[in-house]
Design an enzyme around this catalytic site. Structure first.
Site, PDB file in Angstrom:
ATOM      1  N   ASP A  90      -6.967  -6.566  -1.622  1.00  0.00           N
ATOM      2  CA  ASP A  90      -6.355  -5.177  -1.383  1.00  0.00           C
ATOM      3  C   ASP A  90      -7.317  -4.202  -0.701  1.00  0.00           C
ATOM      4  OD1 ASP A  90      -4.464  -3.020  -1.771  1.00  0.00           O
ATOM      5  OD2 ASP A  90      -5.521  -2.362  -3.392  1.00  0.00           O
ATOM      6  N   SER A  91      -6.975  -3.225  -0.022  1.00  0.00           N
ATOM      7  CA  SER A  91      -7.766  -2.207   0.364  1.00  0.00           C
ATOM      8  C   SER A  91      -8.740  -1.706  -0.639  1.00  0.00           C
ATOM      9  CB  SER A  91      -6.837  -0.954   0.931  1.00  0.00           C
ATOM     10  OG  SER A  91      -6.150  -0.441  -0.042  1.00  0.00           O
ATOM     11  N   CYS A 147      -1.291  -5.365  -0.836  1.00  0.00           N
ATOM     12  CA  CYS A 147      -1.575  -4.084  -0.363  1.00  0.00           C
ATOM     13  C   CYS A 147      -0.339  -3.916   0.596  1.00  0.00           C
ATOM     14  CB  CYS A 147      -2.826  -4.029   0.551  1.00  0.00           C
ATOM     15  SG  CYS A 147      -2.966  -2.173   1.452  1.00  0.00           S
ATOM     16  N   GLU A 202      -6.554   7.707  -7.743  1.00  0.00           N
ATOM     17  CA  GLU A 202      -7.943   7.598  -7.658  1.00  0.00           C
ATOM     18  C   GLU A 202      -9.006   8.328  -8.252  1.00  0.00           C
ATOM     19  OE1 GLU A 202      -9.426   5.455  -4.326  1.00  0.00           O
ATOM     20  OE2 GLU A 202      -7.862   3.915  -4.809  1.00  0.00           O
ATOM     21  N   CYS A 219       3.869   1.045  -3.122  1.00  0.00           N
ATOM     22  CA  CYS A 219       2.594   1.443  -2.972  1.00  0.00           C
ATOM     23  C   CYS A 219       1.876   0.644  -4.263  1.00  0.00           C
ATOM     24  CB  CYS A 219       2.136   2.694  -2.675  1.00  0.00           C
ATOM     25  SG  CYS A 219       0.312   2.812  -2.707  1.00  0.00           S
ATOM     26  N   HIS A 255      -0.697   1.793  -5.796  1.00  0.00           N
ATOM     27  CA  HIS A 255      -1.051   2.750  -6.865  1.00  0.00           C
ATOM     28  C   HIS A 255      -0.034   3.295  -7.845  1.00  0.00           C
ATOM     29  CE1 HIS A 255      -4.825   2.303  -4.585  1.00  0.00           C
ATOM     30  NE2 HIS A 255      -5.260   3.298  -5.308  1.00  0.00           N
TER      31      HIS A 255
END
Ligand code: DGL
Length: 283
Positions: free
Chosen positions: A10-11, A73, A158, A192, A194
């Site tokens: 993942d990023s 991702c 984040e 996504c 997140h």
């Protein structure tokens, strides 16, 4: 025959929400997680940059022997999976496989909607690629797909603001934009990695009767099924229940935040993706 872990890329942190679901479906398998946190987020980056970065990560995982790499991702899956599968993989490791996280969702989501209207929430890059809409329509040509970019949601998570008032504002605003464009949406994909961390807020602002689709669980089911159908890949996967974590950031930065996404403590090692040099923990 040598056995190696399944690579999960993942990023940054988000793929840990996918890994969490995958490993509860496949608890005995070994997984090697790599987060390119030093260069995240990928969400607003160009095809060329996402391709170059993802390829460096995938090439490294393949060199370590991973028979299978999951691009956990959405942005990387949406923008560069096909290019990596078709152009890069045959040259790098023809016997290995690289899979993404979008296809499993798009194969199933059309069966969940009653109204025939599906919403997709994702980063700007994923929405711009149109991958979700194109893939869903391939499997379910009769449905309508409306996509909404939510560029503030990743930074909110984040920055540990997923529980804050700012999150309420942006979640309400972006859901409002999606439902203003199509009030008939009854099935909503969190496109996504997140967004599962915002699930509580999303549910709080969701119109009644709208179903949220959890990507991690669908990907886990699809991977289990894939391994059953591909014994030549499954037979090369090591199975001692080991998890290894690498990040291109300093592990001291990665580990505490990673634990939020993973739901358990994480102890990672550093790897610099362009030159593959790692350093010991820097405090
Ligand atoms: N992992 C990315 C995704 O699922 C979100 C974070 C980023 O933009 O890099 O789209």
């Amino acid at each position: 025959m040598e056995h190696h872990p399944i690579g999960v890329f993942d990023s940054g942190f988000g793929g840990l929400t996918v890994l969490r679901e995958i490993e509860s479906a496949l608890p005995h398998h070994d997984f090697l997680y790599l987060g390119d946190n030093a260069r995240a987020p990928y969400g607003n980056r160009s095809f060329e940059v996402v391709h170059a970065y993802t390829l460096e990560a995938v090439a490294w995982l393949l060199e370590l022997g991973c028979p299978l790499v999951i691009l956990a991702c959405n942005t990387a899956s949406a923008k560069v999976l096909r290019t990596i599968q078709q152009r890069d993989l045959p040259r790098l490791a023809p016997g290995a496989r690289v899979l993404g996280v979008i296809r499993p969702v798009t194969e199933t989501v059309g069966a969940l909607t009653r109204s025939g209207h599906i919403g997709v929430l994702a980063t700007a890059g994923t929405v711009a690629s149109d991958s979700y809409r194109i893939e869903i329509l391939k499997h379910f040509p009769q449905v309508t797909v409306v996509q909404q970019e939510c560029p503030m949601w990743v930074p909110l998570v984040e920055n540990r603001e997923a529980d804050g008032e700012g999150a309420d504002f942006f979640v309400r605003r972006d859901l409002g934009r999606l439902f203003a464009r199509d009030p008939l949406v009854d099935t909503l994909v969190l496109g996504c990695t997140h967004y599962p961390l915002l699930e509580e807020k999303i549910r709080a602002h969701l119109p009644a009767g709208v179903r949220l689709v959890s990507q991690g669980r669908i990907v886990a089911r699809s991977l289990t099924d894939y391994l059953e159908r591909h014994p030549e890949i499954a037979g090369r996967c090591s199975r001692s229940g080991r998890r290894t974590f690498y990040t291109s950031e300093n592990p001291v930065v990665f580990d505490p935040a990673a634990a939020l996404f993973y739901g358990r403590p994480v102890r990672s090692r550093h790897i610099c993706l362009p030159n593959r040099q790692g350093y010991d923990r820097k405090h």
